[in-house]
Design a protein around this motif. Sequence first.
Motif, PDB file in Angstrom:
ATOM      1  N   PRO A  14       0.814  -1.229   0.000  1.00  0.00           N
ATOM      2  CA  PRO A  14       0.000   0.000   0.000  1.00  0.00           C
ATOM      3  C   PRO A  14       0.841   1.270   0.000  1.00  0.00           C
ATOM      4  O   PRO A  14       1.795   1.394   0.761  1.00  0.00           O
ATOM      5  CB  PRO A  14      -0.814  -0.114   1.288  1.00  0.00           C
ATOM      6  N   MET A  15       0.463   2.208  -0.888  1.00  0.00           N
ATOM      7  CA  MET A  15       1.121   3.526  -0.924  1.00  0.00           C
ATOM      8  C   MET A  15       0.139   4.554  -0.381  1.00  0.00           C
ATOM      9  O   MET A  15      -1.020   4.609  -0.807  1.00  0.00           O
ATOM     10  CB  MET A  15       1.500   3.868  -2.368  1.00  0.00           C
ATOM     11  N   ILE A  16       0.605   5.361   0.561  1.00  0.00           N
ATOM     12  CA  ILE A  16      -0.171   6.512   1.036  1.00  0.00           C
ATOM     13  C   ILE A  16       0.333   7.715   0.240  1.00  0.00           C
ATOM     14  O   ILE A  16       1.492   8.112   0.376  1.00  0.00           O
ATOM     15  CB  ILE A  16       0.010   6.741   2.547  1.00  0.00           C
ATOM     16  N   ALA A  17      -0.527   8.241  -0.630  1.00  0.00           N
ATOM     17  CA  ALA A  17      -0.135   9.307  -1.559  1.00  0.00           C
ATOM     18  C   ALA A  17      -0.487  10.657  -0.951  1.00  0.00           C
ATOM     19  O   ALA A  17      -1.641  10.876  -0.569  1.00  0.00           O
ATOM     20  CB  ALA A  17      -0.874   9.118  -2.879  1.00  0.00           C
ATOM     21  N   LEU A  18       0.490  11.556  -0.855  1.00  0.00           N
ATOM     22  CA  LEU A  18       0.236  12.903  -0.334  1.00  0.00           C
ATOM     23  C   LEU A  18       0.279  13.912  -1.479  1.00  0.00           C
ATOM     24  O   LEU A  18       1.256  13.938  -2.245  1.00  0.00           O
ATOM     25  CB  LEU A  18       1.274  13.277   0.729  1.00  0.00           C
ATOM     26  N   VAL A  19      -0.778  14.691  -1.609  1.00  0.00           N
ATOM     27  CA  VAL A  19      -0.873  15.709  -2.669  1.00  0.00           C
ATOM     28  C   VAL A  19      -1.377  17.018  -2.061  1.00  0.00           C
ATOM     29  O   VAL A  19      -1.937  17.018  -0.964  1.00  0.00           O
ATOM     30  CB  VAL A  19      -1.834  15.265  -3.811  1.00  0.00           C
ATOM     31  N   ARG A  20      -1.184  18.127  -2.815  1.00  0.00           N
ATOM     32  CA  ARG A  20      -1.673  19.412  -2.299  1.00  0.00           C
ATOM     33  C   ARG A  20      -3.102  19.695  -2.737  1.00  0.00           C
ATOM     34  O   ARG A  20      -3.824  20.427  -2.104  1.00  0.00           O
ATOM     35  CB  ARG A  20      -0.787  20.550  -2.828  1.00  0.00           C
ATOM     36  N   ARG A  21      -3.482  19.161  -3.935  1.00  0.00           N
ATOM     37  CA  ARG A  21      -4.768  19.546  -4.540  1.00  0.00           C
ATOM     38  C   ARG A  21      -5.807  18.449  -4.343  1.00  0.00           C
ATOM     39  O   ARG A  21      -5.536  17.273  -4.625  1.00  0.00           O
ATOM     40  CB  ARG A  21      -4.596  19.750  -6.049  1.00  0.00           C
ATOM     41  N   GLU A  22      -7.012  18.873  -3.964  1.00  0.00           N
ATOM     42  CA  GLU A  22      -8.112  17.916  -3.785  1.00  0.00           C
ATOM     43  C   GLU A  22      -8.381  17.154  -5.081  1.00  0.00           C
ATOM     44  O   GLU A  22      -8.678  15.957  -5.077  1.00  0.00           O
ATOM     45  CB  GLU A  22      -9.370  18.666  -3.323  1.00  0.00           C
ATOM     46  N   SER A  23      -8.261  17.858  -6.207  1.00  0.00           N
ATOM     47  CA  SER A  23      -8.578  17.251  -7.507  1.00  0.00           C
ATOM     48  C   SER A  23      -7.681  16.053  -7.820  1.00  0.00           C
ATOM     49  O   SER A  23      -7.990  15.256  -8.696  1.00  0.00           O
ATOM     50  CB  SER A  23      -8.430  18.285  -8.618  1.00  0.00           C
ATOM     51  N   GLN A  24      -6.550  15.920  -7.092  1.00  0.00           N
ATOM     52  CA  GLN A  24      -5.623  14.821  -7.406  1.00  0.00           C
ATOM     53  C   GLN A  24      -5.887  13.564  -6.577  1.00  0.00           C
ATOM     54  O   GLN A  24      -5.258  12.526  -6.820  1.00  0.00           O
ATOM     55  CB  GLN A  24      -4.170  15.296  -7.190  1.00  0.00           C
ATOM     56  N   LEU A  25      -6.808  13.638  -5.612  1.00  0.00           N
ATOM     57  CA  LEU A  25      -7.029  12.478  -4.736  1.00  0.00           C
ATOM     58  C   LEU A  25      -7.541  11.273  -5.526  1.00  0.00           C
ATOM     59  O   LEU A  25      -6.998  10.169  -5.432  1.00  0.00           O
ATOM     60  CB  LEU A  25      -8.020  12.850  -3.618  1.00  0.00           C
ATOM     61  N   ALA A  26      -8.583  11.511  -6.341  1.00  0.00           N
ATOM     62  CA  ALA A  26      -9.170  10.405  -7.114  1.00  0.00           C
ATOM     63  C   ALA A  26      -8.167   9.886  -8.143  1.00  0.00           C
ATOM     64  O   ALA A  26      -8.054   8.677  -8.370  1.00  0.00           O
ATOM     65  CB  ALA A  26     -10.445  10.882  -7.803  1.00  0.00           C
ATOM     66  N   LEU A  27      -7.400  10.813  -8.738  1.00  0.00           N
ATOM     67  CA  LEU A  27      -6.394  10.433  -9.745  1.00  0.00           C
ATOM     68  C   LEU A  27      -5.387   9.436  -9.156  1.00  0.00           C
ATOM     69  O   LEU A  27      -5.058   8.421  -9.764  1.00  0.00           O
ATOM     70  CB  LEU A  27      -5.666  11.697 -10.219  1.00  0.00           C
ATOM     71  N   LEU A  28      -4.925   9.737  -7.940  1.00  0.00           N
ATOM     72  CA  LEU A  28      -3.914   8.870  -7.329  1.00  0.00           C
ATOM     73  C   LEU A  28      -4.484   7.501  -6.972  1.00  0.00           C
ATOM     74  O   LEU A  28      -3.797   6.481  -7.133  1.00  0.00           O
ATOM     75  CB  LEU A  28      -3.322   9.561  -6.096  1.00  0.00           C
ATOM     76  N   GLU A  29      -5.721   7.476  -6.530  1.00  0.00           N
ATOM     77  CA  GLU A  29      -6.322   6.170  -6.214  1.00  0.00           C
ATOM     78  C   GLU A  29      -6.512   5.374  -7.498  1.00  0.00           C
ATOM     79  O   GLU A  29      -6.266   4.167  -7.544  1.00  0.00           O
ATOM     80  CB  GLU A  29      -7.611   6.361  -5.411  1.00  0.00           C
ATOM     81  N   ALA A  83      -3.156   3.200  -2.322  1.00  0.00           N
ATOM     82  CA  ALA A  83      -4.151   2.622  -1.417  1.00  0.00           C
ATOM     83  C   ALA A  83      -4.954   3.727  -0.755  1.00  0.00           C
ATOM     84  O   ALA A  83      -6.149   3.580  -0.499  1.00  0.00           O
ATOM     85  CB  ALA A  83      -3.448   1.779  -0.359  1.00  0.00           C
ATOM     86  N   GLU A  84      -4.277   4.845  -0.440  1.00  0.00           N
ATOM     87  CA  GLU A  84      -4.952   6.000   0.165  1.00  0.00           C
ATOM     88  C   GLU A  84      -4.323   7.257  -0.390  1.00  0.00           C
ATOM     89  O   GLU A  84      -3.107   7.298  -0.599  1.00  0.00           O
ATOM     90  CB  GLU A  84      -4.754   6.018   1.682  1.00  0.00           C
ATOM     91  N   ALA A  85      -5.146   8.271  -0.603  1.00  0.00           N
ATOM     92  CA  ALA A  85      -4.612   9.564  -1.031  1.00  0.00           C
ATOM     93  C   ALA A  85      -5.109  10.613  -0.055  1.00  0.00           C
ATOM     94  O   ALA A  85      -6.297  10.633   0.288  1.00  0.00           O
ATOM     95  CB  ALA A  85      -5.069   9.870  -2.448  1.00  0.00           C
ATOM     96  N   LEU A  86      -4.199  11.461   0.421  1.00  0.00           N
ATOM     97  CA  LEU A  86      -4.543  12.489   1.413  1.00  0.00           C
ATOM     98  C   LEU A  86      -4.064  13.845   0.924  1.00  0.00           C
ATOM     99  O   LEU A  86      -2.990  13.947   0.320  1.00  0.00           O
ATOM    100  CB  LEU A  86      -3.878  12.175   2.761  1.00  0.00           C
ATOM    101  N   GLN A  87      -4.870  14.859   1.242  1.00  0.00           N
ATOM    102  CA  GLN A  87      -4.546  16.220   0.799  1.00  0.00           C
ATOM    103  C   GLN A  87      -3.855  16.953   1.943  1.00  0.00           C
ATOM    104  O   GLN A  87      -4.467  17.206   2.988  1.00  0.00           O
ATOM    105  CB  GLN A  87      -5.850  16.933   0.403  1.00  0.00           C
TER     106      GLN A  87
END
Length: 344
Positions: A183-198, A203-207
């Motif tokens: 599982p990768m926990i993906a950290l991004v700045r933009r909300e729009s990227q959460l779904a993209l990363l999943e 496994a999880e994307a957090l803003q």
Amino acid sequence: MTLPATMQALVTREGGYANNPGPHIDALSDWCELRELPVPEPEEGQVIVRVALASVNPSDLHYVKGSYGQPRIAGGPAGFEGTGEVVAGKGKAAEGLVGARVAFVAPLGGAWAEYVALDHSIVIPLRPDLLEEDAAAQIVNPLTAMAMFDLVREAKAEAFVATAAASQLGKLLAGLARDHGIPMIALVRRESQLALLEEKGAAEALQTTAPGFAEAFAGAAKRLKPRVLLDAVADQVSADVFFAMPNRARWVVYGQLDAEGPRLPQIGTLIFTGKRIEGFWLTEWMRAASSEKRVGVVQEVQARFAEGRWRTDVTATLGLGDALAGLAKALETPDGKVMIRPGA
Ligand SMILES: NC(=O)c1ccc[n+]([C@@H]2O[C@H](COP(=O)([O-])OP(=O)(O)OC[C@H]3O[C@@H](n4cnc5c(N)ncnc54)[C@H](OP(=O)(O)O)[C@@H]3O)[C@@H](O)[C@H]2O)c1
């Protein structure tokens, strides 16, 4: 084939190092200029590549600003990575490559030019079924993703965290994580990227900029127990995430997207928690890896792109002249790479 006498190239204005942290530029013309240079003549063992398409990576921007791991060559063509056709060579091995479509990293720069001279041993002949944009971004990010994912596996980490996860490299890591079930926990700045990363495999994307991020991360860390942080940002969020990770976690800094850097008030906890802070640089990995390992990774990378398991997202392609005025603006569009087409 007769080559022209001169070519266009984007060259660095200044030489050596300078204290200009972070890859942000207001205008490429602050750092580079367009010049007409002689087309290089191959020396013994060298090939000449006619550059079809070159990547713009954060490392290119750090370099032209003087803050990369090697000094700028004033007046030398910039750009590390690209693809093109071998159009000349000197010596048996180099001549044998004439006509081949290759990917390359120019160790001293030179991809942002119409032609580049390279040692024949460092160009990578390409499968015919690779798309041009994948060929132009075939080495820097893919090899780093493979090498750092190996590090995660060798550490026997149950899960890992990746910052700047919507970067090209972050998306490649997400695909590896999904394919290998780590599982990768993906950290991004933009909300729009959460779904993209999943969708890419996280496994999880957090803003990181959302209220409640610290609590959300603490919950994910408790559930998934990540023990490696692959960090391209190196800011206060990265530091806070690292200190919120379980004992024996490793903070692997491989990029400096943030120009400020963090404060580390909890540094003393390293004494008792077995945590480690370290760096990763592909150049060092290439020096240390056996040739069998490098060949295996290069083949796996080409297969992943050719089979569609990975792809290079491109937001803009600019000619050399357009890049001077337009690169900074083009880089503002998220979720993809900007490319330079020297012959355009
Ligand atoms: N050490 C090595 O050997 C090695 C090798 C390859 C790559 N790298 C590093 O890997 C990183 C990613 O490269 P790439 O080519 O994949 O990048 P990229 O596709 O150009 O994407 C850059 C990403 O960084 C994010 N970003 C920029 N500044 C940020 C900041 N201050 N805080 C948080 N996020 C920020 C952007 O997010 P937004 O969408 O929010 O703007 C964007 O998603 C770079 O740091 C590069 O230098 C290192």
